[in-house]
Enzyme design. Structure first.
Site, PDB file in Angstrom:
ATOM      1  N   PHE A  67     -20.274 -19.748  27.696  1.00 10.01           N
ATOM      2  CA  PHE A  67     -20.024 -18.229  27.905  1.00 10.01           C
ATOM      3  C   PHE A  67     -18.754 -18.891  28.118  1.00 10.01           C
ATOM      4  CE2 PHE A  67     -24.339 -17.057  28.442  1.00 10.01           C
ATOM      5  CZ  PHE A  67     -24.030 -15.502  27.557  1.00 10.01           C
ATOM      6  N   SER A  68     -18.101 -18.450  29.298  1.00 12.78           N
ATOM      7  CA  SER A  68     -16.037 -19.199  29.370  1.00 12.78           C
ATOM      8  C   SER A  68     -15.584 -21.173  29.278  1.00 12.78           C
ATOM      9  CB  SER A  68     -15.990 -18.644  30.316  1.00 12.78           C
ATOM     10  OG  SER A  68     -16.034 -17.079  30.193  1.00 12.78           O
ATOM     11  N   VAL A  69     -16.604 -21.253  29.159  1.00 11.32           N
ATOM     12  CA  VAL A  69     -16.632 -22.572  29.260  1.00 11.32           C
ATOM     13  C   VAL A  69     -15.940 -22.580  27.609  1.00 11.32           C
ATOM     14  CG1 VAL A  69     -17.264 -25.289  28.508  1.00 11.32           C
ATOM     15  CG2 VAL A  69     -18.202 -23.479  30.758  1.00 11.32           C
ATOM     16  N   LYS A  71     -13.663 -21.066  27.170  1.00 15.04           N
ATOM     17  CA  LYS A  71     -12.180 -20.816  27.211  1.00 15.04           C
ATOM     18  C   LYS A  71     -11.480 -22.557  26.958  1.00 15.04           C
ATOM     19  CE  LYS A  71     -12.223 -16.473  29.623  1.00 15.04           C
ATOM     20  NZ  LYS A  71     -13.875 -16.567  29.041  1.00 15.04           N
ATOM     21  N   TYR A 157      -9.017 -11.331  34.585  1.00 10.62           N
ATOM     22  CA  TYR A 157      -9.765 -12.573  34.159  1.00 10.62           C
ATOM     23  C   TYR A 157      -9.577 -12.423  32.765  1.00 10.62           C
ATOM     24  CZ  TYR A 157     -13.536 -16.127  32.315  1.00 10.62           C
ATOM     25  OH  TYR A 157     -14.138 -16.524  32.141  1.00 10.62           O
TER      26      TYR A 157
END
Length: 380
Positions: A67-69, A71, A157
């Site tokens: 997921f947002s890792v 980013k 976010y």
């Protein structure tokens, strides 16, 4: 007898003990942990199962959606372009992407995208998850929108669209898609098994995610025009959908990177190691210092939590996240609990990936125990 497999230096025995405890108790279904010092692994552990039926062991090469890792990988791509003089974080986005100037966005700067302060934290409805699989078309939709708050005044976010915004800058400047740029400029040179856009040849290595148990809550009772509702439901992220070939193959640089703790730590240790890794210089100190230019510190409009952002990464906020050390540290987490922390003072990268998702959007009790043990090991 250890429950996990892999490497763990003696100074970090407490990390393995915490990991084995959670695997043994069933709190973890399957997971991986990696800690590097000076770019070299001192902890590289994995264990448990890749599926809820506990029929497929979590292997050394098991992948999972972090997921947002993801980013942090997207931000690193942008920093590479900064390093080469192709991207200026203080330049207007529209300088590189003229269509983005529409609807009052002409003054939004690159740093606003990278720090979640642009005012464009999601798509205007109606939009479905499948609509964002075409990254170029989904970015074009974002370019037509008006910001949802005054850009630069607060963070909100960019939960799902971060990679569409930053990735379109990469494409406009370099010509390659975000996934291809990442593969050719970072993953392949570093030998990192991390993918933004994951082909079917990897399908048998991908762990099944177990969604978190969420409390019963009526989203309809909230203000539907709030930044929170518009961000988190435009589109709604259905964890079951992330198991489809279409989701995996799409290049969603905000939330669908597939890797493991080892590959996350390998790529991100470029930052902790001062920009050099494997005999190659990726970033100069001046480019890395951009990460620590604070852009926002306060209640995030989309998550309603106190967050502190630099350029491309979260920054320490001890009162909110006590297990993330203070200092020259940058980090971010993925939905369900995955996390990466770069500590430049100690030249350490910590990475954790798993398939049993925790309830919070940021971190988990399990991750906190591994972080605590890691940094206690460093201080010995």
């Amino acid at each position: 007898m250890s429950v996990s497999s892999g490497l763990c230096h003696d100074d970090f025995a407490a990390v393995r003990a915490a990991f084995d405890q959670h695997l043994g108790s069933g709190a973890e279904l399957g997971a991986a942990l990696c800690v590097t010092v000076d770019g070299d692994p001192v902890v590289d552990l994995w264990g448990g199962y890749a599926d809820p039926a506990r029929s497929v062991p979590w292997r050394a090469d098991t992948l999972v959606d972090v997921f947002s890792v993801t980013k942090t990988m997207t931000a690193l791509c942008a920093l590479l372009l900064v390093e080469r003089g192709d991207l200026d974080v203080d330049q207007r986005v529209a300088h590189y992407w003229p269509e983005f100037a529409a609807n009052g966005k002409d003054a939004i700067e690159v740093r606003h995208l990278l720090a979640h302060t642009s005012g464009v934290s999601g798509w205007e409805k109606p939009i479905e998850l499948a609509d964002i699989y075409d990254a170029e078309a989904a970015a074009a939709r974002l370019a037509t929108q008006a910001p949802w708050w005054e850009p630069g005044t607060a963070s909100g976010y960019h939960a799902i669209n971060y990679g569409h915004l930053v990735g379109e800058l990469v494409r406009r400047i370099d010509g390659r898609s975000l996934g291809r740029f990442f593969a050719e400029e970072l993953a392949v040179p570093l030998g990192a098994d991390f993918h933004i856009g994951t082909g079917p040849e990897h399908a048998d290595r991908i762990a099944t995610l177990v969604p978190p148990e969420l409390p019963e809550f009526d989203l309809g009772a909230l203000d539907q025009d709030s930044v929170l509702i518009k961000t988190l439901t435009s589109p709604w992220l259905d964890v079951a959908e992330t198991a489809t070939p279409q989701w995996r193959a799409a290049e969603i640089g905000g939330t669908n990177g597939h890797g493991n703790a080892r590959s996350v730590a390998r790529v991100q240790s470029v930052i902790a190691n001062g920009g050099e890794l494997g005999g190659r210089k990726f970033l100069s100190p001046s480019t890395i210092e951009l990460i620590f230019r604070e852009q926002a510190d306060g209640i995030d409009l989309a998550l309603l939590s106190p967050l502190r952002f630099g350029i491309g990464y979260g920054l320490p906020r001890p009162q909110t996240f006590p297990h993330i050390p203070d200092g020259r540290v940058c980090w971010w987490a993925g939905y369900g609990g995955a996390m990466v922390v770069n500590d430049l003072d100690r030249r350490i990268t910590f990475a954790y990936t798993m398939n049993r998702m925790a309830t919070g959007l940021i971190g988990s009790d399990r991750c906190d125990s591994y972080l605590r043990a890691t940094f206690e090991g460093v201080r010995r």
